[in-house]
Design a protein around this motif. Structure first.
Motif, short mmCIF file in Angstrom:
data_model
loop_
_atom_site.label_atom_id
_atom_site.label_comp_id
_atom_site.label_asym_id
_atom_site.label_seq_id
_atom_site.Cartn_x
_atom_site.Cartn_y
_atom_site.Cartn_z
N THR A 168 43.39 41.28 50.70
CA THR A 168 42.26 40.50 51.22
C THR A 168 41.70 41.16 52.47
O THR A 168 42.45 41.45 53.41
CB THR A 168 42.68 39.05 51.54
OG1 THR A 168 43.17 38.46 50.34
CG2 THR A 168 41.49 38.24 52.03
N ASN A 218 39.95 41.15 47.41
CA ASN A 218 38.92 40.14 47.65
C ASN A 218 38.56 40.13 49.13
O ASN A 218 39.26 40.66 49.98
CB ASN A 218 39.36 38.75 47.21
CG ASN A 218 40.26 38.07 48.22
OD1 ASN A 218 41.34 38.55 48.52
ND2 ASN A 218 39.80 36.97 48.75
N ALA A 225 31.21 39.95 50.05
CA ALA A 225 31.71 40.89 49.04
C ALA A 225 30.59 41.81 48.57
O ALA A 225 30.82 43.00 48.31
CB ALA A 225 32.32 40.13 47.85
N LEU A 248 36.82 43.52 42.73
CA LEU A 248 36.50 42.90 44.03
C LEU A 248 35.83 41.54 43.85
O LEU A 248 34.84 41.42 43.14
CB LEU A 248 35.56 43.85 44.80
CG LEU A 248 34.94 43.34 46.11
CD1 LEU A 248 36.01 43.05 47.15
CD2 LEU A 248 33.95 44.37 46.67
N ARG A 249 36.37 40.52 44.51
CA ARG A 249 35.80 39.16 44.45
C ARG A 249 35.50 38.65 45.86
O ARG A 249 35.99 39.20 46.84
CB ARG A 249 36.83 38.18 43.89
CG ARG A 249 37.32 38.50 42.54
CD ARG A 249 36.99 37.42 41.53
NE ARG A 249 37.28 37.97 40.21
CZ ARG A 249 38.39 37.72 39.54
NH1 ARG A 249 39.29 36.90 40.05
NH2 ARG A 249 38.59 38.25 38.37
N TYR A 479 42.18 31.73 44.20
CA TYR A 479 43.22 32.74 44.47
C TYR A 479 44.21 32.82 43.32
O TYR A 479 44.63 33.91 42.92
CB TYR A 479 43.95 32.44 45.79
CG TYR A 479 43.25 33.06 46.99
CD1 TYR A 479 43.38 34.42 47.27
CD2 TYR A 479 42.44 32.30 47.81
CE1 TYR A 479 42.73 35.01 48.35
CE2 TYR A 479 41.77 32.88 48.90
CZ TYR A 479 41.92 34.22 49.16
OH TYR A 479 41.27 34.81 50.22
N LEU A 482 42.77 34.90 40.76
CA LEU A 482 42.79 36.31 41.16
C LEU A 482 44.19 36.90 40.97
O LEU A 482 44.35 38.04 40.51
CB LEU A 482 42.35 36.43 42.63
CG LEU A 482 42.21 37.85 43.19
CD1 LEU A 482 41.05 38.58 42.52
CD2 LEU A 482 41.97 37.81 44.71
#
Ligand code: ADP
Length: 494
Positions: A168, A218, A225, A248-249, A479, A482
């Motif tokens: 992150t 992320n 982002a 990538l988020r 999350y 993810l």
């Protein structure tokens, strides 16, 4: 799912910014959702002041740092709620210091060495304690080497080979960039010193290492982002991020409602709900005016600001704005900040020149931050860039209408007041797009116009904001998704 979150900050143990809030709250929420979560962080001096029991664990290991071997000791505690174990890596030479990363705006000269040690110590902890870990969730440059180690030094280790890593990025402006000879400290082979991996304009870059090697990445809002994939916001890493955009988020942070809730907040002169906010906020405003030696007037709008004294937060716009507004406008100001001395002087000068109109506190005070949110009518957040931002979310919850620069998380969370959004009852604040003192002043003036001339419309905005759900439940769900994707990608890559 077993998750280990590696961080340098976590509330209530230590915090200098939003990372501390995130790492203190997300693990608890994930645990409530059925995940097994632990946190690992350095045993900074500050952790002992959190009022939590910290005990020793019979676990020691030696970590190679360059040509040295450095011993790590493990301590243990829990996050409030006792659902999440927190491991501390104790190494007094590195972590028993007054500050986390440096003094003032000067970094400690051995920061690379300190966080090489911490990153490897996290992996040694997993091995030594035989921790079951599916996801190693790392945060910011200080832990950026961990995904790289998982794919290199620890790639064939039984304890680590199945682990997927998630990185992150809380703020891309902080990258952990060090001269190339620090490759020797990392213990990584020089073959990784290339432009696709650790090398960055002749230096090594620990955040880049994380971005390159993590299974999923992320950042903390969808707009940020996208922004960090552009030269304007990417701080040189836009190309690397573009090359990994499929991984990538953007996930907006939540707020910790056990800590930030005007209904229960112990720091306030009066608690209030959406049902009695006018009374509650008036009471808190009067009390804040007293605390900051402002004139005791409820009719004057009070503008609050809380934040690190760094350029990112827009102090270079605020100081000139204050200079003219303090002379001309019937507005009060409550300002709390700590950081760069270059901003402290002008703020203190304004405070002594306009007593009764502006209160400035140069310190880090969590309690005062709460009281400013409760006592202010308007909260100013003209950040140059803002990965997510928490203060505007606290402001919504506390009924202090945010005035923000429409960037990053601020753009994603604040609905600008326009004739349409006002009519539909969706407006929650005032936003400006072009980054200048004039446009900031324009947004603030729009806010004051509604505050003074349309009390019913103002009340609707306050209540719309207060009723929004910015809890961690929503973010934790994203999350979890993810993590699942990271595991899938890891297996696909294995
Ligand atoms: P950042 O992480 O960039 O500093 P955020 O808005 O995401 O910005 O989070 C900042 C957090 O730190 C908030 O919880 C805010 O209240 C707190 N904070 C920042 N400066 C201070 C200060 N001087 N005193 C108390 N709290 C502060």
């Amino acid at each position: 799912m077993n998750i280990l979150l590696a961080t340098t900050e976590a509330v209530p143990f230590v915090k200098t910014g939003g990372l501390g809030d995130v790492a203190g709250a997300l693990p608890n929420e994930l645990a409530r959702r059925g995940c097994q979560v632990s946190v690992v962080m350095p045993a900074f001096r500050h952790i002992y002041q959190a009022g939590r029991i910290i005990e020793g664990v019979d676990c020691y290991f030696d970590v190679p740092v360059g040509s040295k071997s450095i011993r790590g000791r493990v301590l243990k505690s829990t996050l409030p709620g006792d659902l999440v174990t927190v491991y501390f890596i104790d190494q007094p030479t590195y972590f028993d210091r007054d500050h986390l990363y440096g003094v003032g705006n000067k970094d400690y000269p051995d920061n690379c060495e300190r966080f090489v040690f911490f990153s490897r110590a996290v992996l040694e902890l997993v091995r030594t304690l035989k921790l079951p870990v599916d996801i190693l969730h790392v945060n910011d440059w200080q832990t950026g080497l961990i995904p790289a180690y998982l794919r290199t030094e620890y790639a064939d280790s039984d304890a680590h080979e199945h682990i997927a890593s998630v990185m992150t990025i809380h703020n891309i402006a902080y990258q952990g960039r060090f001269w190339h000879w620090d490759m020797l400290l990392t213990g990584l082979d020089w073959s990784h010193f290339n432009w696709r991996e650790l090398e960055f304009y002749g230096d090594i870059n620990l955040l880049k290492a994380g971005i390159v090697f993590a299974d999923a990445i992320n950042t903390v809002s969808p707009t940020y982002a996208k922004e960090i994939q552009t030269p304007k916001f990417g701080c040189g890493l836009e190309g690397v991020l573009q090359s990994r955009q499929d991984r990538l988020r953007g996930i907006i942070n939540g707020i910790d409602e056990s800590e930030w809730n005007p209904t229960t907040d112990p720091h306030l002169a009066m608690n209030y709900t959406v049902g009695n906010w006018r009374q509650g906020k008036s009471f808190c405003k009067a009390s804040l005016q007293k605390e900051l030696h402002l004139s005791p007037r409820l009719d004057v709008p009070l503008v609050g600001m809380v934040g690190r004294l760094v350029q990112q937060k827009g102090w270079h716009l605020i100081i000139p704005l204050l200079e003219s507004w303090l002379q001309q406008s019937d507005v009060q100001w409550a300002i709390l900040g700590s950081g760069d001395p270059a901003y402290q002087g002008p703020l203190m000068e304004l405070a002594s020149k306009y007593p009764g109109k502006i209160g400035v506190r140069i310190e880090f005070s969590n309690a005062l931050a709460h009281r400013i949110e409760a006592g202010s009518d308007i909260f100013l957040m003209p950040s140059q860039f803002e990965p997510c931002g928490l203060n505007q979310l606290y402001s919504l919850k506390y009924g202090a209408v945010p005035v923000v620069h429409a960037t990053g998380g601020l753009a994603d969370t604040i609905v600008d007041h326009t004739p349409d959004t006002a009519a539909s009852g969706t407006a929650t604040g005032f936003a400006f797009s072009h980054y200048s003192v004039e446009d900031l002043a324009g947004a603030l003036q729009r806010a004051l116009d509604v505050y003074r001339n349309d009390p019913a419309g103002w009340g609707r905005m306050v209540e719309t904001g207060m009723l929004q759900d910015w809890s961690w439940t929503r973010s934790a769900r994203e999350y979890q998704q993810l993590y699942e994707d990271a595991l899938r990608w890891r297996r696909g890559n294995a």
